[in-house]
Design a protein around this motif. Sequence first.
Motif, PDB file in Angstrom:
ATOM      1  N   PRO A   1       0.818  -1.209   0.000  1.00 63.26           N
ATOM      2  CA  PRO A   1       0.000   0.000   0.000  1.00 63.26           C
ATOM      3  C   PRO A   1       0.856   1.265   0.000  1.00 63.26           C
ATOM      4  O   PRO A   1       1.912   1.324   0.648  1.00 63.26           O
ATOM      5  N   VAL A   2       0.376   2.277  -0.722  1.00 63.59           N
ATOM      6  CA  VAL A   2       1.016   3.597  -0.742  1.00 63.59           C
ATOM      7  C   VAL A   2      -0.086   4.641  -0.635  1.00 63.59           C
ATOM      8  O   VAL A   2      -1.210   4.434  -1.110  1.00 63.59           O
ATOM      9  N   CYS A   3       0.248   5.760  -0.021  1.00 63.87           N
ATOM     10  CA  CYS A   3      -0.757   6.799   0.159  1.00 63.87           C
ATOM     11  C   CYS A   3      -0.103   8.169   0.238  1.00 63.87           C
ATOM     12  O   CYS A   3       1.118   8.290   0.379  1.00 63.87           O
ATOM     13  N   SER A   4      -0.943   9.174   0.191  1.00 64.54           N
ATOM     14  CA  SER A   4      -0.485  10.554   0.331  1.00 64.54           C
ATOM     15  C   SER A   4      -0.136  10.849   1.797  1.00 64.54           C
ATOM     16  O   SER A   4      -0.747  10.284   2.709  1.00 64.54           O
TER      17      SER A   4
ATOM     18  N   LEU B   1      -6.733   0.173   7.366  1.00 59.39           N
ATOM     19  CA  LEU B   1      -7.185   0.422   5.996  1.00 59.39           C
ATOM     20  C   LEU B   1      -8.702   0.489   5.886  1.00 59.39           C
ATOM     21  O   LEU B   1      -9.233   1.068   4.921  1.00 59.39           O
ATOM     22  N   VAL B   2      -9.434  -0.088   6.858  1.00 52.23           N
ATOM     23  CA  VAL B   2     -10.894  -0.089   6.771  1.00 52.23           C
ATOM     24  C   VAL B   2     -11.464   1.326   6.829  1.00 52.23           C
ATOM     25  O   VAL B   2     -12.622   1.546   6.438  1.00 52.23           O
TER      26      VAL B   2
ATOM     27  N   ARG C   1       4.975   4.755   2.158  1.00 49.97           N
ATOM     28  CA  ARG C   1       4.706   3.347   2.432  1.00 49.97           C
ATOM     29  C   ARG C   1       4.336   3.258   3.927  1.00 49.97           C
ATOM     30  O   ARG C   1       5.231   3.210   4.775  1.00 49.97           O
ATOM     31  N   PRO C   2       3.061   3.249   4.256  1.00 49.89           N
ATOM     32  CA  PRO C   2       2.683   3.374   5.665  1.00 49.89           C
ATOM     33  C   PRO C   2       3.084   2.186   6.543  1.00 49.89           C
ATOM     34  O   PRO C   2       3.338   2.361   7.733  1.00 49.89           O
ATOM     35  N   PHE C   3       3.137   0.979   5.958  1.00 47.56           N
ATOM     36  CA  PHE C   3       3.387  -0.201   6.778  1.00 47.56           C
ATOM     37  C   PHE C   3       4.776  -0.806   6.580  1.00 47.56           C
ATOM     38  O   PHE C   3       5.255  -1.542   7.431  1.00 47.56           O
TER      39      PHE C   3
ATOM     40  N   ASP D   1      -7.001  12.201  11.027  1.00 48.60           N
ATOM     41  CA  ASP D   1      -7.350  11.619  12.327  1.00 48.60           C
ATOM     42  C   ASP D   1      -7.490  10.108  12.244  1.00 48.60           C
ATOM     43  O   ASP D   1      -7.788   9.445  13.247  1.00 48.60           O
ATOM     44  N   ARG D   2      -7.265   9.537  11.054  1.00 49.08           N
ATOM     45  CA  ARG D   2      -7.274   8.088  10.864  1.00 49.08           C
ATOM     46  C   ARG D   2      -5.989   7.646  10.157  1.00 49.08           C
ATOM     47  O   ARG D   2      -6.017   7.138   9.044  1.00 49.08           O
ATOM     48  N   PRO D   3      -4.832   7.830  10.780  1.00 50.09           N
ATOM     49  CA  PRO D   3      -3.576   7.453  10.118  1.00 50.09           C
ATOM     50  C   PRO D   3      -3.463   5.934   9.961  1.00 50.09           C
ATOM     51  O   PRO D   3      -4.125   5.176  10.685  1.00 50.09           O
ATOM     52  N   LEU D   4      -2.643   5.527   9.022  1.00 52.43           N
ATOM     53  CA  LEU D   4      -2.427   4.097   8.777  1.00 52.43           C
ATOM     54  C   LEU D   4      -1.239   3.622   9.618  1.00 52.43           C
ATOM     55  O   LEU D   4      -0.081   3.849   9.254  1.00 52.43           O
ATOM     56  N   LEU D   5      -1.544   2.977  10.729  1.00 53.67           N
ATOM     57  CA  LEU D   5      -0.493   2.476  11.616  1.00 53.67           C
ATOM     58  C   LEU D   5      -0.324   0.969  11.492  1.00 53.67           C
ATOM     59  O   LEU D   5       0.787   0.452  11.591  1.00 53.67           O
ATOM     60  N   THR D   6      -1.416   0.238  11.280  1.00 55.00           N
ATOM     61  CA  THR D   6      -1.388  -1.211  11.083  1.00 55.00           C
ATOM     62  C   THR D   6      -2.338  -1.547   9.940  1.00 55.00           C
ATOM     63  O   THR D   6      -3.260  -0.762   9.629  1.00 55.00           O
TER      64      THR D   6
END
Length: 298
Positions: free
Chosen positions: A167-170, A186-187, A256-258, A177-182
């Motif tokens: 996964p990649v994101c901006s 993604l939901v 790359r969040p993860f 307020d919903r960062p991608l930590l795990t």
Amino acid sequence: MSKSLPPLNPLRVFEAVARLGNLTKAAEELHVSQSAVSRQITTLEGYLDVRLFTREARGVVLTKQGRFYRDEVSPAFARIAAATQRLRSSGSSIPLKVSAYTTFAAKWLLPNLSKFEQAHPRIEIRLTSSVQPVNFDKDDVNIAIQFGDGKRTDVTSIRLFDDLIEPVCSPSIMASDRPLLTPPDLVHHKLIHSRFRTADWPDWQRANGVETLRFKQGPNMPSSLLAYEAAVGGLGVAIGQTHLLKQELASGQLIRPFDLPLRRPLGYYALLPRNSDQAEARVFLEWLKDEMKLQGLD
């Protein structure tokens, strides 16, 4: 220096036999008898003091030492042939028709193509793009770069690099307020899909144990290029081909969040017609492999 060189005529015969895999075909190409080819191979094996081929019912097969020698010698012959053809072309450029997947062409080939042009100014690259399997009998193409498993038996297939996805994101998503930590995070975000890579998200989700979660359906883009642009624009999270997003990742446009890349049994392959002897195509192929090795792609 000359003492370290083998006799050149047997070396030329070896290159032809190694490339064609057949004494008779090599003899026809070189306009000599099959017995003459056999004698030249014997001469070279005697000089090197190694066995280069073993004989089988359908022809000859390279030994381990023979494969090593072929891999080292063949590029030199390709370069000699290319240089000779360029010299005889009266200063005109030599067109090489290359077909490549659009994403590969845009994200890797075009940013690096000036290096090839500087090294080989007489070879003119004529680039087209397609996602359809190349058919060298019908398509006006000399070499194709395509995505797949490399198992086609009707062409010569050379792996360039593996398919590495994640996964990649901006950065804006990571600052929300919903960062991608795990991966389960993604939901909370829309997943961006690419029309021709429908298995990417399911494969990555399965590999990371989140395939049963309910995800938001994001835009379904007609190409990976547009999927990545949508991710840069903050429209959701895309599943990215890590090797093709080095510029966006280095600049911070994408994150790359993860850091959980998935390597699949797929990749990008250079395809040539069987027994292709076009010098320019082989020069281009050697440049591709050398450049990717320099960049650490595998």
